[in-house]
Design a protein around this motif. Structure first.
Motif, PDB file in Angstrom:
ATOM      1  N   SER A  10     -15.871 -27.601  39.203  1.00  0.00           N
ATOM      2  CA  SER A  10     -15.976 -26.152  39.360  1.00  0.00           C
ATOM      3  C   SER A  10     -16.755 -25.579  38.181  1.00  0.00           C
ATOM      4  CB  SER A  10     -14.594 -25.511  39.476  1.00  0.00           C
ATOM      5  OG  SER A  10     -13.831 -25.758  38.323  1.00  0.00           O
TER       6      SER A  10
ATOM      7  N   GLN B  19      -5.390 -28.626  31.794  1.00  0.00           N
ATOM      8  CA  GLN B  19      -5.764 -29.189  33.087  1.00  0.00           C
ATOM      9  C   GLN B  19      -7.147 -28.653  33.436  1.00  0.00           C
ATOM     10  OE1 GLN B  19      -3.131 -28.162  36.279  1.00  0.00           O
ATOM     11  NE2 GLN B  19      -4.090 -29.590  37.689  1.00  0.00           N
TER      12      GLN B  19
ATOM     13  N   HIS C 159     -10.173 -28.579  36.102  1.00  0.00           N
ATOM     14  CA  HIS C 159     -10.544 -28.812  37.499  1.00  0.00           C
ATOM     15  C   HIS C 159     -12.033 -29.159  37.539  1.00  0.00           C
ATOM     16  CE1 HIS C 159      -6.694 -27.395  38.978  1.00  0.00           C
ATOM     17  NE2 HIS C 159      -6.788 -26.419  38.084  1.00  0.00           N
ATOM     18  N   ARG C 160     -12.319 -30.434  37.520  1.00  0.00           N
ATOM     19  CA  ARG C 160     -13.707 -30.892  37.479  1.00  0.00           C
ATOM     20  C   ARG C 160     -14.448 -30.493  38.751  1.00  0.00           C
ATOM     21  NH1 ARG C 160     -13.931 -33.409  32.950  1.00  0.00           N
ATOM     22  NH2 ARG C 160     -12.219 -34.649  32.156  1.00  0.00           N
TER      23      ARG C 160
ATOM     24  N   GLU D  58     -15.677 -28.256  32.725  1.00  0.00           N
ATOM     25  CA  GLU D  58     -15.533 -29.315  31.706  1.00  0.00           C
ATOM     26  C   GLU D  58     -16.245 -28.920  30.416  1.00  0.00           C
ATOM     27  OE1 GLU D  58     -17.574 -31.331  34.973  1.00  0.00           O
ATOM     28  OE2 GLU D  58     -16.176 -29.692  35.250  1.00  0.00           O
TER      29      GLU D  58
END
Length: 109
Positions: free
Chosen positions: A36, A31, A33-34, A73
């Motif tokens: 960040s 997962q 967290h785009r 990412e």
């Protein structure tokens, strides 16, 4: 920034670097967290910085964070590429991680 070392416990609430590596090696989806970004500092570097800061005689602002901030990412892509490279070179990543997981489970018991 995040402080890390190579002997970190594995688990859901660890830094993105540790979670991504362990999940990808186990063949699980990660997962991301785009939006960040993080920088990382090895625990031994953090200790040396704190020890050096304790020797300063007058007030000073000290930044021990690493200036290279990496989008999460990009980190995920780098770890995925490293996994593919090592797997292609014949490394048995699951057995290496399996040993780490067994140690972690014993320590938590």
């Amino acid at each position: 920034f995040m402080v890390y070392d190579e002997n970190e416990d594995l688990g859901d609430h660890r830094s993105a670097m540790i979670r991504f590596a362990s999940e990808l090696i186990l063949g699980r989806r990660i997962q991301v967290h785009r939006g960040s970004a993080r920088s990382w500092l090895h625990v031994s570097d953090a200790v040396r910085a704190i020890e050096a800061a304790a020797q300063i005689r007058e007030y000073a602002v000290i930044n021990i964070g690493h200036p290279d901030v990496v989008p999460i990412e990009v980190l995920a892509d780098r770890i995925l590429a490293t996994k593919a490279f090592l797997a292609g070179a014949g490394f048995d990543l699951r057995s290496v991680l399996g040993n780490a997981l067994q140690c972690d489970q014993v320590l938590r018991a």
